[in-house]
Scaffold this active site. Structure first.
Site, PDB file in Angstrom:
ATOM      1  N   TYR A 145      46.969   2.892  37.401  1.00 59.92           N
ATOM      2  CA  TYR A 145      48.153   3.512  37.361  1.00 59.92           C
ATOM      3  C   TYR A 145      49.195   2.985  37.812  1.00 59.92           C
ATOM      4  CZ  TYR A 145      45.963   7.200  34.432  1.00 59.92           C
ATOM      5  OH  TYR A 145      45.669   7.897  33.376  1.00 59.92           O
TER       6      TYR A 145
ATOM      7  N   HIS B 283      52.508  16.224  29.781  1.00 59.81           N
ATOM      8  CA  HIS B 283      51.451  15.426  30.220  1.00 59.81           C
ATOM      9  C   HIS B 283      51.677  14.866  31.678  1.00 59.81           C
ATOM     10  CE1 HIS B 283      49.937  14.314  25.835  1.00 59.81           C
ATOM     11  NE2 HIS B 283      49.464  15.550  26.288  1.00 59.81           N
TER      12      HIS B 283
ATOM     13  N   CYS C  91      41.946  19.540  46.714  1.00 55.29           N
ATOM     14  CA  CYS C  91      42.699  20.732  46.950  1.00 55.29           C
ATOM     15  C   CYS C  91      43.873  20.918  46.096  1.00 55.29           C
ATOM     16  CB  CYS C  91      43.002  20.702  48.428  1.00 55.29           C
ATOM     17  SG  CYS C  91      44.343  19.916  49.061  1.00 55.29           S
TER      18      CYS C  91
ATOM     19  N   THR D  87      55.698   9.971  18.050  1.00 60.38           N
ATOM     20  CA  THR D  87      54.609  10.311  18.583  1.00 60.38           C
ATOM     21  C   THR D  87      53.564  10.398  17.159  1.00 60.38           C
ATOM     22  OG1 THR D  87      53.260  12.329  19.367  1.00 60.38           O
ATOM     23  CG2 THR D  87      55.025  12.971  18.191  1.00 60.38           C
TER      24      THR D  87
ATOM     25  N   ASN E 268      59.995   8.333  12.937  1.00 66.33           N
ATOM     26  CA  ASN E 268      58.887   7.282  13.300  1.00 66.33           C
ATOM     27  C   ASN E 268      58.826   6.318  12.349  1.00 66.33           C
ATOM     28  OD1 ASN E 268      56.332   6.224  13.734  1.00 66.33           O
ATOM     29  ND2 ASN E 268      55.627   8.082  14.678  1.00 66.33           N
ATOM     30  N   PRO E 269      58.888   4.939  12.671  1.00 68.92           N
ATOM     31  CA  PRO E 269      58.739   4.026  11.597  1.00 68.92           C
ATOM     32  C   PRO E 269      57.375   4.105  10.603  1.00 68.92           C
ATOM     33  CG  PRO E 269      58.658   2.876  13.879  1.00 68.92           C
ATOM     34  CD  PRO E 269      58.600   4.465  14.074  1.00 68.92           C
TER      35      PRO E 269
HETATM   36  P1  OAD Z   1      50.599   7.084  20.137  1.00 65.91           P
HETATM   37  O1  OAD Z   1      50.532   5.696  20.588  1.00 65.91           O
HETATM   38  O2  OAD Z   1      49.573   7.876  19.743  1.00 65.91           O
HETATM   39  O3  OAD Z   1      51.744   7.027  19.042  1.00 65.91           O
HETATM   40  C1  OAD Z   1      52.744   6.411  19.045  1.00 65.91           C
HETATM   41  C2  OAD Z   1      53.845   6.629  17.889  1.00 65.91           C
HETATM   42  O4  OAD Z   1      55.272   5.904  18.124  1.00 65.91           O
HETATM   43  C3  OAD Z   1      53.019   6.079  16.655  1.00 65.91           C
HETATM   44  O5  OAD Z   1      53.294   6.941  15.672  1.00 65.91           O
HETATM   45  C4  OAD Z   1      54.050   4.652  16.475  1.00 65.91           C
HETATM   46  O6  OAD Z   1      54.293   4.601  14.989  1.00 65.91           O
HETATM   47  C5  OAD Z   1      55.377   5.131  16.853  1.00 65.91           C
HETATM   48  N1  OAD Z   1      56.423   4.393  17.316  1.00 65.91           N
HETATM   49  C6  OAD Z   1      56.140   2.910  17.703  1.00 65.91           C
HETATM   50  N2  OAD Z   1      57.450   2.469  17.897  1.00 65.91           N
HETATM   51  C7  OAD Z   1      58.257   3.368  17.709  1.00 65.91           C
HETATM   52  C8  OAD Z   1      59.768   3.331  17.919  1.00 65.91           C
HETATM   53  N3  OAD Z   1      60.442   2.312  18.054  1.00 65.91           N
HETATM   54  N4  OAD Z   1      60.412   4.384  17.672  1.00 65.91           N
HETATM   55  C9  OAD Z   1      59.800   5.342  17.112  1.00 65.91           C
HETATM   56  N5  OAD Z   1      58.606   5.605  16.882  1.00 65.91           N
HETATM   57  C10 OAD Z   1      57.484   4.332  17.428  1.00 65.91           C
HETATM   58  O7  OAD Z   1      51.387   7.856  21.460  1.00 65.91           O
HETATM   59  P2  OAD Z   1      51.681   9.428  21.623  1.00 65.91           P
HETATM   60  O8  OAD Z   1      51.862  10.154  20.398  1.00 65.91           O
HETATM   61  O9  OAD Z   1      52.705   9.697  22.524  1.00 65.91           O
HETATM   62  O10 OAD Z   1      48.159  11.375  26.342  1.00 65.91           O
HETATM   63  O11 OAD Z   1      50.388   9.786  22.321  1.00 65.91           O
HETATM   64  C11 OAD Z   1      50.104  11.254  22.825  1.00 65.91           C
HETATM   65  C12 OAD Z   1      49.260  11.207  23.902  1.00 65.91           C
HETATM   66  O12 OAD Z   1      47.968  10.374  23.782  1.00 65.91           O
HETATM   67  C13 OAD Z   1      49.993  10.544  25.012  1.00 65.91           C
HETATM   68  O13 OAD Z   1      50.710  11.399  25.744  1.00 65.91           O
HETATM   69  C14 OAD Z   1      48.634  10.026  25.907  1.00 65.91           C
HETATM   70  C15 OAD Z   1      47.770   9.391  24.915  1.00 65.91           C
HETATM   71  O14 OAD Z   1      46.370   9.468  24.928  1.00 65.91           O
HETATM   72  C16 OAD Z   1      47.646  11.434  27.706  1.00 65.91           C
HETATM   73  O15 OAD Z   1      47.343  10.523  28.525  1.00 65.91           O
HETATM   74  C17 OAD Z   1      47.229  12.612  28.070  1.00 65.91           C
END
Ligand code: OAD
Length: 256
Positions: A70, A122, A133, A191, A216-217
């Site tokens: 982290y 998150h 605690c 996402t 999303n691309p």
């Molecule tokens: P992901 O890594 O699962 O997905 C990222 C998304 O962003 C993918 O669908 C890519 O196609 C898209 N992407 C990549 N470059 C991009 C750009 N320039 N513009 C737009 N989209 C783009 O990430 P999250 O969906 O955020 O949780 O993942 C969800 C959760 O899973 C996170 O918050 C984290 C992870 O484990 C925790 O840590 C609890």
């Protein structure tokens, strides 16, 4: 990547929306140099195993290793700057009557871009609390090479993010679902829509009659439910959308 054509019908719906909800994921920060989780090759989960770094069990069995990971992410994010996608979302707040921004990102870049009150679904990478605690630890220095101990109970201080298997903070969960069920337009940006309950927000909005838009691309499983899909990077799609909306709002004002 070229800016996508923003459909006129989408602009009409944005221009008349009463409440817009935006859910962002790691993709929105990708153009700031912050790696996503699931993108092949570059995603964090292609290099690291979540169960060894993002669970309570992992931290309990090896606090220094998890803490160091982290710290590495804090360094990376600390050097990153908000990109045009973050800035466009901050700007969008002024272009619609009401906007609720929910982010799965823990990097704080939306706030740094000027978004007023993002719901950090998150948690936040720069907040810390006691594992035992729960006391908030506001005075952890940066950098901090090893995990500190709680001043109250001597427990380990952990990062203030939501780990796998943990509940979403109740207030963030309630506010986000209330907003999703109330909105008339929902934007899902950057996402993979694979992690619940966050991914359920878009579907809740759709069930309650909202227009669903994906930026999303690469298409996700959400695309088949979406009314509009902008297949482009958020750093180009969102500024293009805001520019077009600003022009539309201006034309509407002059026409009155
Ligand atoms: P992901 O890594 O699962 O997905 C990222 C998304 O962003 C993918 O669908 C890519 O196609 C898209 N992407 C990549 N470059 C991009 C750009 N320039 N513009 C737009 N989209 C783009 O990430 P999250 O969906 O955020 O949780 O993942 C969800 C959760 O899973 C996170 O918050 C984290 C992870 O484990 C925790 O840590 C609890």
């Amino acid at each position: 990547m070229a800016a996508p054509q923003v459909p006129g019908e989408l602009l009409d719906r944005l221009a008349t929306a009463r409440h817009v909800v935006v859910l962002t994921g790691a993709g929105v920060s990708a153009e700031s140099g912050v790696p996503t989780f699931r993108d092949a090759q570059t995603g964090l989960w292609s290099r690291f195993r979540p169960e060894q770094l993002a669970t309570v069990a992992a931290f309990e069995s090896d606090p220094p290793t998890v803490w160091a990971w982290y710290e590495w992410r804090r360094d990376l994010v600390g050097k990153a700057e908000p990109n045009p996608g973050h800035l466009a979302l901050a700007r969008l707040e002024a272009l619609v009557p009401r906007l609720t921004l929910v982010t799965q990102n823990v990097d704080g870049l939306h706030r740094r871009a000027g978004s007023r009150d993002p719901i950090e679904f998150h948690g936040n990478l720069f907040e810390n609390r006691c594992l035992d605690c729960g006391l908030q630890a506001d005075d952890v220095p940066r950098p901090c090479p090893s995990p500190p101990r709680c001043i109250a109970c001597r427990g380990w201080i952990r990062p203030g993010v939501v780990w796998f298997g943990e509940a979403i903070p109740a207030a963030a969960l309630a506010r986000s679902f209330a907003a999703a069920e109330d909105c008339d337009l929902f934007l899902s940006v950057g996402t993979s829509a694979e992690v619940y309950p966050a991914a359920g927000l878009a579907l809740a909005a759709k069930r309650h009659g909202a227009t669903l838009v994906e930026v999303n691309p690469l298409p996700t499983s959400l695309a088949r439910h979406a009314d509009f899909v902008l297949s482009a990077a958020s750093g180009t799609a969102l500024p293009a959308m805001c520019d077009a909306l600003a022009r539309r709002v201006e034309v509407n004002i002059h026409a009155r």
